[in-house]
Enzyme design. Structure first.
Site, short mmCIF file in Angstrom:
data_model
loop_
_atom_site.label_atom_id
_atom_site.label_comp_id
_atom_site.label_asym_id
_atom_site.label_seq_id
_atom_site.Cartn_x
_atom_site.Cartn_y
_atom_site.Cartn_z
N ASN A 109 0.86 -1.18 0.00
CA ASN A 109 0.00 0.00 0.00
C ASN A 109 0.90 1.23 0.00
O ASN A 109 1.49 1.56 1.02
CB ASN A 109 -0.88 -0.04 1.27
CG ASN A 109 -1.71 1.21 1.43
OD1 ASN A 109 -1.82 2.03 0.52
ND2 ASN A 109 -2.32 1.36 2.61
N LYS B 290 0.11 4.26 -0.31
CA LYS B 290 -0.55 5.42 0.31
C LYS B 290 -0.36 6.68 -0.56
O LYS B 290 -0.32 6.57 -1.78
CB LYS B 290 -0.04 5.63 1.74
CG LYS B 290 -0.12 4.34 2.57
CD LYS B 290 0.05 4.59 4.03
CE LYS B 290 0.09 3.25 4.76
NZ LYS B 290 0.06 3.39 6.20
N HIS C 2 -9.43 0.84 5.16
CA HIS C 2 -8.13 0.97 5.84
C HIS C 2 -8.33 1.86 7.07
O HIS C 2 -9.15 2.77 7.06
CB HIS C 2 -7.11 1.59 4.89
CG HIS C 2 -5.71 1.56 5.41
ND1 HIS C 2 -5.26 2.48 6.34
CD2 HIS C 2 -4.68 0.72 5.18
CE1 HIS C 2 -4.00 2.20 6.65
NE2 HIS C 2 -3.62 1.13 5.95
N GLU D 234 -6.75 4.25 8.16
CA GLU D 234 -6.59 5.69 7.89
C GLU D 234 -7.85 6.26 7.26
O GLU D 234 -8.21 7.41 7.51
CB GLU D 234 -5.34 5.91 7.00
CG GLU D 234 -4.06 5.68 7.80
CD GLU D 234 -2.86 5.22 6.99
OE1 GLU D 234 -2.88 5.32 5.75
OE2 GLU D 234 -1.89 4.74 7.61
N GLU E 177 -5.26 -5.43 10.66
CA GLU E 177 -4.23 -4.43 10.86
C GLU E 177 -4.46 -3.71 12.19
O GLU E 177 -5.25 -2.75 12.25
CB GLU E 177 -4.27 -3.40 9.73
CG GLU E 177 -4.04 -4.00 8.36
CD GLU E 177 -3.46 -2.98 7.40
OE1 GLU E 177 -2.37 -3.22 6.90
OE2 GLU E 177 -4.08 -1.93 7.19
N GLY F 114 2.58 1.77 10.90
CA GLY F 114 3.52 2.89 10.77
C GLY F 114 4.23 3.25 12.06
O GLY F 114 4.84 4.31 12.16
N SER G 36 3.58 -2.70 10.28
CA SER G 36 5.05 -2.68 10.38
C SER G 36 5.70 -4.00 9.97
O SER G 36 6.70 -4.41 10.55
CB SER G 36 5.48 -2.26 11.80
OG SER G 36 5.00 -0.96 12.10
C1 PEP Z 1 -0.68 -0.13 6.21
O1 PEP Z 1 -0.79 1.07 6.09
O2 PEP Z 1 -1.55 -0.89 5.73
C2 PEP Z 1 0.45 -0.63 6.96
C3 PEP Z 1 0.40 -1.85 7.42
O3 PEP Z 1 1.49 0.24 7.15
P1 PEP Z 1 2.94 -0.12 7.79
O4 PEP Z 1 3.41 -1.38 7.12
O5 PEP Z 1 3.78 1.06 7.47
O6 PEP Z 1 2.73 -0.31 9.26
#
Ligand code: PEP
Length: 255
Positions: free
Chosen positions: A9, A11, A95, A97, A167, A173, A213
């Site tokens: 992703n 973003k 997601h 976000e 997630e 992040g 992460s």
């Molecule tokens: C994401 O935004 O779906 C995500 C898992 O981000 P990150 O890997 O940076 O934690």
């Protein structure tokens, strides 16, 4: 055997030229990999050029969001047909976000999921608890509400096509990954919720990705768990070496 997927992703990162460079570098490393499915989700502006670059590879393309309507007066939005005709096979929905910064509810995520399936896109529906919810002992309840709300009224055959991404918000992040045991516990919980609603056979074919992460150094531990069918990756998907190493880790774990 469940479909294994490693999804990046990107973003709100990468101009068209930058996206082409990243896609080229990923293609050089893992362009021929078919198991797991390798998927990249660039910003909308870079979809077409990325699709052109990836067309002679096995790498799949996805959108990061879409609107639930067919078309119309929805300034700034993008439709399922627009994603499909830009080369997408997948779309990330709900997601955290989107849920946090754009107030997306389970009801809205559900409407988008239904529309995506109708259009022939594979939805990757994201769920996950905040740190407060985990610490107050509400994790299982929150996940159940998100799973049942976001996937409400899906037929059994649509459920089988849908991908879920667990997630935990506290791991996105932040550099904090759920331990393989913590992630597996939630994946089993999600599969149990699906089994109660659709039966064990359907629950067993739904791919459940982990996100939060994920990087090369923690991928092996996660992928050896029975119910972790791949990863949705943010930060590490912007680095071709790191992303490809995660793909290779999934391949070694049995693709
Ligand atoms: C994401 O935004 O779906 C995500 C898992 O981000 P990150 O890997 O940076 O934690």
């Amino acid at each position: 055997m469940r479909r294994k997927i490693i999804a990046g992703n990107w973003k709100m990162n990468k101009t068209i030229v930058e996206a082409q460079a990243l896609a080229r570098a990923i293609k050089d490393k893992v362009g021929n990999v078919t198991a797991p499915v390798v998927l990249v989700c660039p910003p909308f502006t870079a979809l077409t050029e990325t699709a052109m670059l990836l067309k002679d590879s096995e790498i799949q393309l996805g959108g990061q969001n879409m609107h639930e309507a067919e078309s119309g007066a929805f300034t700034g939005e993008i439709s399922s047909e627009m994603l499909l005709t830009s080369g997408c096979a997948y779309v990330i929905l709900g997601h955290s976000e989107r849920r946090e910064f754009f107030s997306e509810s389970d009801k809205l995520v559900n409407a988008k999921t239904i529309k995506a399936l109708e259009a022939g896109l594979i939805p990757i529906v994201c769920v996950g608890e905040t740190l407060d919810q985990r610490e107050s002992g509400d994790m299982k309840k929150v996940i159940e509400e998100q799973v049942t709300g976001s996937l409400d009224s899906l037929s059994e055959s649509d459920m089988k096509k849908t991908v879920i991404a667990y997630e935990p918000v506290w791991a996105i992040g932040t550099g904090k990954t759920a331990s393989p045991e913590q992630a597996e516990e939630v994946h089993v919980h999600i599969r149990t919720i699906l089994a109660e609603k659709y039966g064990r056979e359907t629950a067993e074919v739904v791919s459940i990705l982990y996100g939060g992460s994920v990087k090369a150094s923690n991928a092996d531990g996660l992928f050896c768990k029975n119910n972790i069918d791949g990863a949705l990756i943010g930060g590490a998907s912007l680095k071709a070496d790191e992303f490809s190493a995660v793909v290779n880790a999934m391949e070694s774990a049995g693709g």
